[in-house]
Design a protein around this motif. Structure first.
Motif, PDB file in Angstrom:
ATOM      1  N   ALA A 152      -6.456   6.441   6.660  1.00 32.20           N
ATOM      2  CA  ALA A 152      -6.438   5.282   5.766  1.00 32.20           C
ATOM      3  C   ALA A 152      -5.920   4.039   6.496  1.00 32.20           C
ATOM      4  O   ALA A 152      -6.503   2.950   6.386  1.00 32.20           O
ATOM      5  N   HIS A 177       0.807  -1.230   0.000  1.00 37.52           N
ATOM      6  CA  HIS A 177       0.000   0.000   0.000  1.00 37.52           C
ATOM      7  C   HIS A 177       0.837   1.276   0.000  1.00 37.52           C
ATOM      8  O   HIS A 177       0.261   2.364   0.078  1.00 37.52           O
ATOM      9  N   TYR A 178       2.146   1.145  -0.087  1.00 36.07           N
ATOM     10  CA  TYR A 178       2.997   2.331  -0.014  1.00 36.07           C
ATOM     11  C   TYR A 178       2.688   3.358  -1.111  1.00 36.07           C
ATOM     12  O   TYR A 178       2.592   4.564  -0.812  1.00 36.07           O
ATOM     13  N   PRO A 179       2.524   2.949  -2.394  1.00 36.53           N
ATOM     14  CA  PRO A 179       2.215   3.953  -3.425  1.00 36.53           C
ATOM     15  C   PRO A 179       0.951   4.752  -3.105  1.00 36.53           C
ATOM     16  O   PRO A 179       0.915   5.975  -3.309  1.00 36.53           O
ATOM     17  N   TYR A 180      -0.072   4.061  -2.609  1.00 37.85           N
ATOM     18  CA  TYR A 180      -1.321   4.748  -2.251  1.00 37.85           C
ATOM     19  C   TYR A 180      -1.128   5.635  -1.029  1.00 37.85           C
ATOM     20  O   TYR A 180      -1.506   6.823  -1.037  1.00 37.85           O
ATOM     21  N   LEU A 181      -0.516   5.088   0.018  1.00 39.95           N
ATOM     22  CA  LEU A 181      -0.349   5.845   1.251  1.00 39.95           C
ATOM     23  C   LEU A 181       0.583   7.041   1.065  1.00 39.95           C
ATOM     24  O   LEU A 181       0.360   8.113   1.651  1.00 39.95           O
ATOM     25  N   SER A 219       0.875   8.891  -1.378  1.00 40.04           N
ATOM     26  CA  SER A 219       0.234   9.978  -2.122  1.00 40.04           C
ATOM     27  C   SER A 219      -0.706  10.800  -1.246  1.00 40.04           C
ATOM     28  O   SER A 219      -1.254  11.815  -1.697  1.00 40.04           O
ATOM     29  N   LEU A 220      -0.886  10.370   0.001  1.00 41.37           N
ATOM     30  CA  LEU A 220      -1.814  11.040   0.908  1.00 41.37           C
ATOM     31  C   LEU A 220      -1.070  11.957   1.875  1.00 41.37           C
ATOM     32  O   LEU A 220       0.096  11.712   2.193  1.00 41.37           O
ATOM     33  N   GLN A 250      -6.214  -4.596   4.621  1.00 41.43           N
ATOM     34  CA  GLN A 250      -4.866  -4.456   4.097  1.00 41.43           C
ATOM     35  C   GLN A 250      -4.357  -5.731   3.428  1.00 41.43           C
ATOM     36  O   GLN A 250      -3.447  -5.696   2.616  1.00 41.43           O
ATOM     37  N   THR A 293      -9.151  12.153   2.969  1.00 40.56           N
ATOM     38  CA  THR A 293      -8.455  10.946   3.404  1.00 40.56           C
ATOM     39  C   THR A 293      -6.972  11.222   3.568  1.00 40.56           C
ATOM     40  O   THR A 293      -6.340  11.853   2.712  1.00 40.56           O
TER      41      THR A 293
END
Length: 356
Positions: A122, A102-106, A108-109, A132, A117
């Motif tokens: 998240a 999930h690093y790419p998604y996280l 970006s936040l 997860q 979000t």
């Protein structure tokens, strides 16, 4: 307080080994994603339906053993044990997933935001729902059941036969919800846990009843299996809106206890017993890490010259592939569990769960 170690129930131990194998198998079947596989292949459809929802076995076993060990129940000791062997590895595996999946998604936040979000919200949502990693949906739900231990302890002193039988009908009407909703899953699997307690409390009576009505119980199991199987190919059944998968597994569990009851009265040294016993002993680490192995093997298969197999519509090929995936996943999972245990010794249970 009495601390005498209770007699080991070999049949329950074996069923834990069976359950973890079937749970892994269901996720291996999920690797083959052609939507027409089930309609095109009776074999793949049968395996898909039979392997589905063996989580019910885990919940039944947990309830059964809670009742079995109730004589030495201590709230503080119980909570501490569950924190070490369930919550800690859940956090550990989750951290791994956040970094590697999930690093790419996280990344970006924003770290924190009151309007959108963010990383904290998240991660919190994933931890509370177990989203997860696919198998982890089970952990938030079972933690809630663990928190209810004092209430379950109180109920364990009462007759559970009516509650257990009612629960078996409840799971037919209250279908298994979306796996991202732990409280709704609690409403489905909480009664299953209570059923496991009831089975232990009335074990001898139930075994005698099964012996006297064996063919009727087998027929009932086949009926609960046949209806959802047939509904995949027959558009209008009278009872298709009811949910049979959990009840099917409860009946299968009772039948398995009956056929395996002889194990509880003798010394077990056979190779088959040793295999399932070993799988039971290492079931927690396998549960926590097997999906990571499945995803990696799937990725390697996808980029290999055999990548097209993932989307095959040949049920026999997909079934064989799932069995190969199962064997490979179990072997790699055991090796990884052993390596982690070698390096961390007793502390490995905080990372991947305890090896019994």
């Amino acid at each position: 307080m009495v601390t005498e170690k209770p007699q080991k129930i070999h049949s329950i131990h074996i069923l834990r080994g069976v359950a973890i194998i079937m749970i892994v198998f269901s996720h291996c079947l999920g690797v083959f994603k052609n939507t027409y596989l089930i309609t095109n292949s009776y074999l793949f459809s049968f395996l898909n339906l039979f392997a589905f929802n063996f989580t019910t076995f885990f919940v039944l076993i947990a309830g059964f053993l809670f009742q079995h060990l109730i004589y030495k129940f201590d709230t503080k000791t119980y909570y501490l044990s569950k924190f070490k062997t369930v919550v800690c590895p859940y956090i550990s595996i989750s951290i791994f997933c956040f970094i590697f999946f999930h690093y790419p998604y996280l990344s970006s936040l924003p770290w924190y935001s009151s309007t959108q979000t963010n990383i904290i919200s998240a991660i919190t949502k994933m931890m509370l729902t177990g989203t997860q990693l696919l198998p982890l949906w089970f952990i938030p739900m079972i933690i809630i059941i663990y928190l209810m231990a004092p209430l379950l302890y109180f109920l364990s002193k009462k007759s559970l036969i009516i509650a257990g039988l009612t629960a078996m009908f409840w799971v037919v009407m209250f279908t298994k919800p979306d796996f991202t909703k732990p409280f709704l899953n609690l409403l489905h699997y909480g009664p299953v846990y209570l059923t496991g307690m009831m089975i232990k409390q009335n074990y001898q009576t139930i075994m005698k009843s099964v012996k006297s009505n064996l063919f009727l119980v087998i027929f009932f199991f086949c009926l609960c299996f046949w209806i959802p199987f047939a509904y995949r190919y027959i558009s209008h059944l009278i009872v298709e809106k009811l949910y049979y998968d959990t009840l099917q597994k409860i009946i299968l569990f009772i039948l398995a206890l009956y056929f395996l009851d002889g194990l509880n009265h003798k010394t077990n040294e056979g190779k088959l017993y040793k295999f399932f016993s070993y799988m039971a002993n290492i079931s927690f680490p396998i549960y926590f890490i097997h999906e990571i192995i499945v995803l990696e093997l799937e990725r390697l298969l996808y980029i290999s010259p055999l990548g097209h197999v993932i989307k095959t519509d040949n049920g026999w090929l997909a079934s064989l592939g799932a069995v190969i995936f199962l064997v490979s996943t179990l072997i790699v999972s055991v090796i990884i569990a052993k390596i982690i245990t070698l390096f961390f010794n007793n502390k490995a249970k905080y990372l991947i769960g305890a090896i019994r």
